[in-house]
Design an enzyme around this catalytic site. Structure first.
Site, PDB file in Angstrom:
ATOM      1  N   GLY A 115       0.836  -1.194   0.000  1.00  7.40           N
ATOM      2  CA  GLY A 115       0.000   0.000   0.000  1.00  7.40           C
ATOM      3  C   GLY A 115       0.867   1.238   0.000  1.00  7.40           C
ATOM      4  O   GLY A 115       2.061   1.170   0.315  1.00  7.40           O
ATOM      5  N   LYS A 116       0.318   2.359  -0.377  1.00 10.66           N
ATOM      6  CA  LYS A 116       1.036   3.646  -0.273  1.00 10.66           C
ATOM      7  C   LYS A 116       0.005   4.752  -0.410  1.00 10.66           C
ATOM      8  O   LYS A 116      -0.983   4.608  -1.124  1.00 10.66           O
ATOM      9  CB  LYS A 116       2.085   3.766  -1.372  1.00 10.66           C
ATOM     10  CG  LYS A 116       3.101   4.873  -1.164  1.00 10.66           C
ATOM     11  CD  LYS A 116       4.077   4.614  -0.024  1.00 10.66           C
ATOM     12  CE  LYS A 116       5.469   4.405  -0.490  1.00 10.66           C
ATOM     13  NZ  LYS A 116       6.446   4.037   0.493  1.00 10.66           N
ATOM     14  N   GLY A 117       0.251   5.856   0.276  1.00 13.64           N
ATOM     15  CA  GLY A 117      -0.707   6.958   0.184  1.00 13.64           C
ATOM     16  C   GLY A 117      -0.073   8.264   0.562  1.00 13.64           C
ATOM     17  O   GLY A 117       1.151   8.340   0.748  1.00 13.64           O
TER      18      GLY A 117
END
Ligand code: NAD
Length: 426
Positions: A115-117
């Site tokens: 994931g990444k944000g």
């Protein structure tokens, strides 16, 4: 060593995270027998959440920022990856970086996906109170898609342990209970892990030590140049010096200090201890950041920013081994040139993976409500790094691959096997 033939001679444009992640997927797929349907599924993220994050500024005015959370794949466990505050955060960048996290977690055999944000904001333009309000609102906007068994964020560019503390508090308030496992990279007093901060540098040092040993050499006869003297570069340099290596150059954004007889890296302040103070230290010579990359050393550790080894300077890299402390320091075109020249490049997804590995330890500590000592964290990190190193080394030897291709093959094999075993629902 036989390598995949180069397909790019120049850097048409510097590699974006998404382009790199997709390219690596295709390269790895070419080396293993894997269902094309699985590869097709892995080219796409499961979900990319976009949210508006309104913020009341200290002067009473209101601004609305855009935030994202890209969730690439969770076949092996909850999505895992950082939240960054940077003006250039986009959905595409988060997606590419989330794919990268999928490979990194899989090569380390962690029960996580990628994931990444982040929020498209310049963190330097916000006061501490504003950053806190922004973080709390961002946590609320993401509340439905994150969770300790769903998606576990961590600090990244422009965010830190305090940001994670606010995020965890906001989430916990809404859940009605303290949920330390919602994020990693927290201060130890609220469930953070000892050793988390120095872990990416420690893993970079461990992998360097193993690579030197693999080449039949001794660390005490090894010269090392390190670009970037921040969390990753300084911790790696200091550990390697403690273990007997000669660190001949270290740099920050302004340039490098160079001593062919070896620097005392513990006396050079890190980025956190005193930002950009490397050039103020006593040393026989100062050189540029470009010179650092081309020094005739045994090991080069680029540990500052991405895309520093390109088609323009790959021929001039004089080190035998490059250990990627930073994320993406070598462009695709440069990678092919280095491979042709038999320069061994130990890839970022293995070298700096100590960060996400100790994040996994933090998550385990949070879920079990039991803190580990620093000694235990470092011992388990050592064990995990050696296992991952040996898994990748086996692929290098069995299939005659570069270290990067071998790492991606290890990662993809694990993910593909899990997908094939679980099947496609419905
Ligand atoms: P940091 O901010 O602590 O330090 C960065 C260092 O690089 C500083 O010394 C800075 O002066 C120098 N620098 C900045 N721009 C430069 C440039 N253009 N040329 C040369 N030097 C420059 O950063 P960090 O946390 O050590 O991260 C470094 C790299 O490692 C990044 O690519 C990051 O994504 C990656 N990384 C960090 C972690 C982590 O948890 N800290 C984990 C995995 C990967």
């Amino acid at each position: 060593m036989t390598t995949t033939p180069p397909t790019h001679e120049t850097d048409d444009e510097l590699d974006s995270a998404l382009v790199t992640a997709r390219r690596q997927l295709e390269r790895a797929a070419a080396h293993i027998d894997v269902d094309p349907g699985v590869i097709e599924r892995l080219k796409h993220p499961t979900k990319v959440q976009q949210v508006s994050v309104p913020l009341e500024r200290d002067d009473g005015s209101v601004e609305v920022y855009t935030g994202y959370r890209a969730q690439h794949d969770d076949v092996r466990g909850p999505y895992k990856g950082g939240l960054r505050y940077h003006p250039e955060v986009t959905a595409e960048e988060c997606t590419g970086l989330s794919m990268w996290m999928t490979w990194k977690c899989a090569v380390m055999d962690l029960p996580f996906g990628g994931g990444k944000g982040g929020v498209a904001v310049d963190p330097k333009s916000l006061s501490s109170d504003e950053t806190e309000r922004l973080t709390r609102r961002f946590a609320e906007e993401l509340r439905d898609v994150v969770g300790p068994t769903k998606d576990v964020p961590a600090p990244d560019m422009g965010t830190d342990a305090q940001t994670m503390a606010w995020f965890m508090d906001a989430y916990s308030m809404q859940q009605g209970e303290t949920v330390p496992g919602i994020v990693t990279g927290k201060p130890p007093v609220i469930g953070g892990s000892y050793g988390r901060e120095e872990a990416p540098g420690r893993s970079t040092a461990i992998v360097t030590r193993e690579a030197v040993d693999y080449n039949g050499r001794d660390l005490s006869d090894t010269t090392v140049a390190v670009q970037g003297f921040g969390s990753v570069g300084a911790n790696a340099a200091r550990l390697l010096e403690d273990w007997g290596a000669t660190i001949v150059a270290v740099s920050d954004v302004n340039g490098a200090i160079y001593d062919p007889d070896g620097l005392s890296t513990h006396d050079v302040p890190t980025h956190e201890e005193e930002p950009e103070a490397v050039l103020e230290q006593d040393a026989p010579e100062t050189i540029t950041n470009e010179d650092v990359l081309e020094l005739d050393v045994d090991v080069l550790i680029p540990a500052a920013v991405g895309n520093v080894i390109t088609a323009d300077n790959a021929d001039a890299i004089a080190a035998d081994i490059v250990v990627e402390g930073a994320n993406g320091p070598t462009t695709f075109a440069a990678d092919s040139i280095l491979a042709e020249r038999d320069v061994q490049v130990i890839p970022d997804i293995l070298a700096n993976a100590g960060g996400v590995t100790v994040s996994y330890f933090e998550w385990l500590q949070d879920i079990n409500r039991r803190q580990w000592s620093l000694e235990r964290v470092n011992a388990e990190l050592e064990e995990h790094m050696l296992e991952a190193w040996n898994d990748v080394r086996s692929e290098v030897e069995a299939k005659d691959l570069t270290w990067r291709d071998a790492a991606y093959v290890v990662a993809l094999s694990r993910i593909a096997e899990a997908k094939a075993t679980r099947g496609l629902w419905p």
